[in-house]
Design a protein around this motif. Structure first.
Motif, mmCIF file in Angstrom:
data_model
loop_
_atom_site.group_PDB
_atom_site.id
_atom_site.type_symbol
_atom_site.label_atom_id
_atom_site.label_comp_id
_atom_site.label_asym_id
_atom_site.label_seq_id
_atom_site.Cartn_x
_atom_site.Cartn_y
_atom_site.Cartn_z
ATOM 1 N N VAL A 107 1.065 -1.054 -0.098
ATOM 2 C CA VAL A 107 0.088 0.026 0.004
ATOM 3 C C VAL A 107 0.951 1.180 0.044
ATOM 4 O O VAL A 107 2.188 1.170 0.270
ATOM 5 C CB VAL A 107 -0.796 0.186 1.079
ATOM 6 C CG1 VAL A 107 -2.176 -0.979 1.357
ATOM 7 C CG2 VAL A 107 -0.108 0.009 2.451
ATOM 8 N N PRO A 108 0.220 2.122 -0.269
ATOM 9 C CA PRO A 108 1.203 3.605 -0.366
ATOM 10 C C PRO A 108 1.923 3.812 1.058
ATOM 11 O O PRO A 108 1.165 3.685 2.047
ATOM 12 C CB PRO A 108 0.250 4.681 -0.657
ATOM 13 C CG PRO A 108 -0.670 4.045 -1.635
ATOM 14 C CD PRO A 108 -1.081 2.773 -0.687
ATOM 15 N N ARG A 109 3.068 4.073 1.016
ATOM 16 C CA ARG A 109 3.855 4.059 2.578
ATOM 17 C C ARG A 109 3.381 5.234 3.190
ATOM 18 O O ARG A 109 3.477 5.421 4.466
ATOM 19 C CB ARG A 109 5.165 3.990 2.452
ATOM 20 C CG ARG A 109 5.842 4.931 1.839
ATOM 21 C CD ARG A 109 7.398 4.959 1.772
ATOM 22 N NE ARG A 109 8.078 6.106 1.011
ATOM 23 C CZ ARG A 109 9.481 6.212 0.991
ATOM 24 N NH1 ARG A 109 10.171 5.240 1.354
ATOM 25 N NH2 ARG A 109 9.870 7.257 0.396
ATOM 26 N N THR A 110 2.751 6.206 2.425
ATOM 27 C CA THR A 110 2.375 7.434 3.211
ATOM 28 C C THR A 110 1.223 6.875 4.124
ATOM 29 O O THR A 110 0.729 7.783 5.043
ATOM 30 C CB THR A 110 1.917 8.501 2.243
ATOM 31 O OG1 THR A 110 1.067 7.751 1.322
ATOM 32 C CG2 THR A 110 2.951 9.441 1.511
ATOM 33 N N LEU A 111 0.450 6.119 3.807
ATOM 34 C CA LEU A 111 -0.712 5.608 4.856
ATOM 35 C C LEU A 111 -0.110 4.964 6.230
ATOM 36 O O LEU A 111 -0.894 5.335 7.197
ATOM 37 C CB LEU A 111 -1.191 4.305 4.247
ATOM 38 C CG LEU A 111 -2.308 4.551 3.008
ATOM 39 C CD1 LEU A 111 -2.710 3.180 2.460
ATOM 40 C CD2 LEU A 111 -3.345 5.761 3.390
ATOM 41 N N HIS A 112 1.080 4.810 6.367
ATOM 42 C CA HIS A 112 1.596 4.135 7.583
ATOM 43 C C HIS A 112 2.711 5.034 8.249
ATOM 44 O O HIS A 112 3.241 4.387 9.052
ATOM 45 C CB HIS A 112 2.128 2.820 7.244
ATOM 46 C CG HIS A 112 1.023 1.994 6.796
ATOM 47 N ND1 HIS A 112 0.073 1.627 7.354
ATOM 48 C CD2 HIS A 112 0.909 1.198 5.483
ATOM 49 C CE1 HIS A 112 -0.624 0.766 6.709
ATOM 50 N NE2 HIS A 112 -0.184 0.679 5.635
ATOM 51 N N ARG A 113 2.831 6.267 7.758
ATOM 52 C CA ARG A 113 3.918 6.827 8.761
ATOM 53 C C ARG A 113 3.757 8.589 8.598
ATOM 54 O O ARG A 113 2.703 8.892 8.028
ATOM 55 C CB ARG A 113 5.315 6.693 7.726
ATOM 56 C CG ARG A 113 5.297 7.504 6.508
ATOM 57 C CD ARG A 113 6.875 7.665 6.065
ATOM 58 N NE ARG A 113 6.689 8.654 5.153
ATOM 59 C CZ ARG A 113 7.571 8.786 4.267
ATOM 60 N NH1 ARG A 113 8.559 7.817 4.034
ATOM 61 N NH2 ARG A 113 7.869 9.402 3.378
ATOM 62 N N GLU A 114 4.186 8.945 9.347
ATOM 63 C CA GLU A 114 4.094 10.463 9.502
ATOM 64 C C GLU A 114 4.638 11.180 8.416
ATOM 65 O O GLU A 114 5.609 10.777 7.741
ATOM 66 C CB GLU A 114 5.051 11.091 11.032
ATOM 67 C CG GLU A 114 4.330 10.492 12.102
ATOM 68 C CD GLU A 114 3.176 10.843 12.550
ATOM 69 O OE1 GLU A 114 2.614 12.133 12.415
ATOM 70 O OE2 GLU A 114 2.089 9.890 12.881
ATOM 71 N N PRO A 115 3.751 12.319 8.110
ATOM 72 C CA PRO A 115 4.552 13.274 7.000
ATOM 73 C C PRO A 115 6.040 13.542 7.091
ATOM 74 O O PRO A 115 6.260 13.797 8.431
ATOM 75 C CB PRO A 115 3.589 14.490 7.219
ATOM 76 C CG PRO A 115 2.347 14.026 7.732
ATOM 77 C CD PRO A 115 2.872 12.855 8.812
ATOM 78 N N PHE A 116 6.659 13.670 5.947
ATOM 79 C CA PHE A 116 8.020 13.695 6.227
ATOM 80 C C PHE A 116 8.633 15.057 6.502
ATOM 81 O O PHE A 116 7.706 15.893 6.250
ATOM 82 C CB PHE A 116 8.666 13.440 4.622
ATOM 83 C CG PHE A 116 10.223 13.574 4.517
ATOM 84 C CD1 PHE A 116 10.987 12.686 5.386
ATOM 85 C CD2 PHE A 116 10.713 14.652 4.127
ATOM 86 C CE1 PHE A 116 12.356 13.045 5.456
ATOM 87 C CE2 PHE A 116 12.071 15.035 3.859
ATOM 88 C CZ PHE A 116 12.825 14.073 4.750
ATOM 89 N N ASP A 117 9.365 15.094 7.533
ATOM 90 C CA ASP A 117 9.856 16.513 7.935
ATOM 91 C C ASP A 117 11.176 16.865 7.468
ATOM 92 O O ASP A 117 12.145 16.182 7.665
ATOM 93 C CB ASP A 117 9.679 16.310 9.570
ATOM 94 C CG ASP A 117 10.658 17.470 10.373
ATOM 95 O OD1 ASP A 117 10.536 18.644 9.608
ATOM 96 O OD2 ASP A 117 10.386 17.666 11.608
ATOM 97 N N MET A 118 11.334 17.867 6.822
ATOM 98 C CA MET A 118 12.575 18.277 6.388
ATOM 99 C C MET A 118 13.482 18.712 7.492
ATOM 100 O O MET A 118 14.785 18.511 7.343
ATOM 101 C CB MET A 118 12.430 19.439 5.212
ATOM 102 C CG MET A 118 12.015 19.250 3.927
ATOM 103 S SD MET A 118 13.051 17.991 2.972
ATOM 104 C CE MET A 118 14.191 19.021 2.273
ATOM 105 N N ASN A 119 13.200 18.938 8.557
ATOM 106 C CA ASN A 119 14.123 19.146 9.740
ATOM 107 C C ASN A 119 14.323 18.130 10.523
ATOM 108 O O ASN A 119 15.032 18.050 11.739
ATOM 109 C CB ASN A 119 13.299 20.339 10.492
ATOM 110 C CG ASN A 119 13.415 21.544 9.818
ATOM 111 O OD1 ASN A 119 14.032 22.134 9.284
ATOM 112 N ND2 ASN A 119 12.178 22.291 9.951
#
Lengths: 264, 439
Positions: free
Chosen positions: B411-423
């Motif tokens: 499944v799209p991995r965005t379903l299972h993790r926090e939004p990416f943080d550039m910091n």
């Protein structure tokens, strides 16, 4: 007007109807849109001077299907040469071709001008110019198609309409044959763009008469000159007054006289 | 019975009085009417609905192909199916269908559909329609006399690619391709189920029956008007020696569910009348082309009184201006409380002998909230009344058999993790990953 004789010849395995009448040198007459459902005044007038041989292409009125075996202009050209030969006509043949049939006749002339004596094109398809395109009859409203073919609707009916006094079943059968005829023609010309004749037309050295109705709404009258400009052989243009796309149906007397004067 | 969610993706922002002021919604629709921000919203809204249908437990989500068309915004259904392969997890992804004769070479379709099948873990149903004159002959310019034969060739290439899965040369009348190599092939073996959408051509009935495919009648005119045509299909099946397994037939029906009929009429009137007035305002000159309907089908239509009557009704609706009351009375739209709707569907589908039931719950300019409500009401209170139909008596041989378990599918991995943080902390090289792979 007495009836023409009817016979059938086989081309690519399908029986094609040939109507014939008259004496003398053969004159092959091939119809475009609508085919030749019944012997009409135009053919009758021609048959007074020449032996008129009017074959229906595969799928056209009176012929069996067979158009579905034709896939490109070369197939149509070969079929038409076979059809003319099957009619017993030997080269050089004089040919009159109207409307979309003019497209095939032009290809014969471009491929082999020596096989023709004289060529008459009436409102012929075959060329296509973006700035002034020819019209796809089958993309027009069904209600106006007959008007686009023939200016005078009474004359249209006399040639193309089923006999309104005939039984319903016969009228339905007539409609089926007309539908098949339309399909054969659509197969030949769809999608109504260039088929490449403009790259071959210079090879036509046959003396050619170009007849156009002044009210042709399908192939603009200017196409007479386009054909004349492309053909290498001697050409003559005749614009017939008060005539639509099928000028021979609208003005049979005038067109027959022009044809006979030209072919002799 | 399988219950599917079908979407047309209609352009729902045609001007008022479209049918009075414009010639046609199809082929020569005025292209100035396409408003990009509106279309942006619609695509997202409609994809949301297809995804919602998966959540609601619909057995399949259906997409389709139309061109230059104000009631259908999907030009290439594989595009939408690809989105759904990623954003749905349970439903069959039904491409119903792709006008394969409009693609050159058709290997492109074999690859596209295989991609959807692989991405979805084997949930694809592949639909191959001959199509309509509007799309195929006029909008796409195909020759009406050869379109059906060309379709058969395109089909042959696709099936050969899927079944043989080795490089081959194809030398047809319409397609010539010396090196067809189906490197991307479907995960379902030997291939995804084939459905054949049709509009009543007897050749299509014959062909679907002979090949043992599921035929779908995707009419907009409801179960009552369809009876004559569908009877013709079942008669063909009998003649060809096929059983009456209802799952070899699919049907599309417009539906509006609410607490009661009065409320449903009020709720769905605008969308229903919009669809049958504006969305179906077509110029009859695009409806037929010589040869597109075969002589045999034309003869059959001429000789059938009931088919003639149904055609007359369709022609009337193409001229627009049917009131919601008429649309409901004719069965074009089934309207009512959940029980009323379920009863009508059961009766209608029993008469049509239909096992693959496709619902159209968003149509015309239906608002997002109304469509969501219709879908939810249907899924919660109507669908449970339908799903047992036929299941004990017949096997559905025309349904995907995903070779991967649902929990094994990606499944799209965005379903299972926090939004990416550039910091977030500076990343370290994942050298361990390579080592694990080597072991």
């Amino acid at each position: 007007m007495s009836q023409a004789t009817e016979r059938f010849v086989s081309v690519n395995g399908s029986n094609c109807r040939v109507l014939e009448k008259g004496e003398g040198k053969p004159l092959v007459v091939i119809s475009g849109y609508g085919g030749l459902p019944r012997w009409d005044s135009f053919h009758e007038l021609l048959s007074m001077k020449r032996k008129v041989i009017a074959p229906s292409m595969p799928g056209q009125f009176g012929s069996e299907r067979g158009h579905e075996k034709l896939h490109n202009p070369l197939d149509w050209l070969a079929m038409m040469q076979d059809l003319i030969a099957a009619c017993g006509v030997t080269a050089p043949a004089d040919i009159v071709a109207t409307s979309v049939a003019g497209m095939v006749a032009s290809e014969i002339a471009a491929a082999s001008s020596a096989s023709l004596g004289k060529l008459v094109l009436v409102g012929s398809y075959g060329l296509y110019v973006d700035a002034e395109p020819t019209v796809n009859l089958f993309a027009q409203s069904p209600a106006i198609r007959t008007k686009l073919m023939v200016a005078d609707q009474e004359r249209y009916k006399a040639v193309f309409a089923a006999d309104p006094a005939s039984p319903v079943e016969e009228q339905e059968e007539w409609a089926m044959l007309a539908y098949r005829c339309d399909e054969a023609v659509a197969r030949l010309v769809w999608p109504f763009g260039s088929v490449g004749l403009e790259r071959r037309i210079h090879r036509i050295t046959t003396p050619t008469l170009l007849i156009w109705g002044d009210k042709d709404q399908l192939v603009p009258t200017s196409y007479a000159k386009r054909f004349a400009d492309g053909i290498s052989g001697p050409t003559r243009i005749e614009i017939v007054k008060d005539a639509g796309h099928l000028a021979n149906v609208d003005q049979p007397e005038a067109v027959a006289k022009l044809v006979l004067d030209f072919v002799g | 019975m399988k219950v599917l969610f079908f979407h047309l993706m209609p352009y729902g922002a045609l001007p008022e009085n479209f049918s009075d002021n414009y010639n046609s919604v199809w082929v020569d629709i005025d292209s100035d009417l396409f408003k990009h921000e509106e279309a942006h919203r619609m695509y997202h809204e409609y994809l949301d609905q297809l995804q919602f249908a998966d959540e609601l437990g619909f057995d399949g989500v259906c997409v389709n192909e139309h061109h230059s068309n104000g009631y259908a915004l999907m030009s290439t259904p594989q595009m939408m199916a690809t989105v759904l392969a990623r954003t749905t997890s349970r439903a069959a992804v039904v491409i119903l269908g792709t006008s394969i004769a409009c693609y050159d070479p058709p290997q492109r379709i074999a690859e596209d559909m295989a991609t959807v099948d692989v991405m979805s873990g084997g949930r694809l149903i592949a639909g191959f329609p001959v199509g309509t004159p509007f799309d195929t002959v006029f909008a796409m310019g195909q020759n009406p006399s050869s379109a059906r034969d060309k379709y058969y060739e395109a089909y042959e290439i696709i099936m050969k690619a899927w079944k043989e899965r080795k490089m081959f040369a194809y030398n047809g009348n319409y397609y010539k391709q010396p090196f067809v190599n189906p490197f991307i092939s479907p995960i379902q073996k030997p291939h995804p189920p084939i459905w054949v959408p049709g509009g009543g051509a007897i050749e299509t009935w014959q062909w679907a029956a002979e090949n043992d495919y599921c035929y779908t009648y995707t009419s907009y005119f409801g179960y009552k008007a369809a009876q004559a045509a569908v009877d013709g299909y079942w008669e063909t099946c009998a003649r060809v020696g096929r059983d009456r397994n209802p799952f070899r037939f699919g049907f599309l029906q417009f539906i509006g569910v609410a607490e009661n009929k009065k409320m449903a009429m009020e709720l769905y009137r605008e969308a229903g009348e919009y669809f049958y007035d504006a969305n179906l305002k077509v110029d009859p000159r695009w409806a037929a082309a010589p040869g597109y309907i075969t002589e045999a089908t034309l003869r059959a239509k001429m000789s059938s009184q009931t088919q003639r009557a149904a055609t007359k009704d369709e022609i009337r609706s193409f001229q627009g201006k049917l009131s919601m009351e008429e649309l409901v009375e004719k069965g074009y739209i089934i309207i009512g409380s959940p029980d009323e709707v379920a009863d009508q569907i059961k009766e209608g589908m029993r008469n049509l002998n239909c096992g693959q039931f496709m619902t159209l719950l968003q149509y015309g300019n239906m608002k997002r909230e109304v469509a969501d409500y219709n879908m939810e009401m249907f899924a919660r209170y109507v669908k449970p009344q339908l799903v047992d139909m036929w299941e004990d008596e017949w096997e559905n041989k025309w349904w995907p058999k995903p070779p991967m378990n649902r929990e094994d599918r990606q499944v799209p991995r965005t379903l299972h993790r926090e939004p990416f943080d550039m910091n977030s902390p500076r990343p370290t090289a994942p050298l361990e990953a390579n080592k694990e792979a080597a072991e």
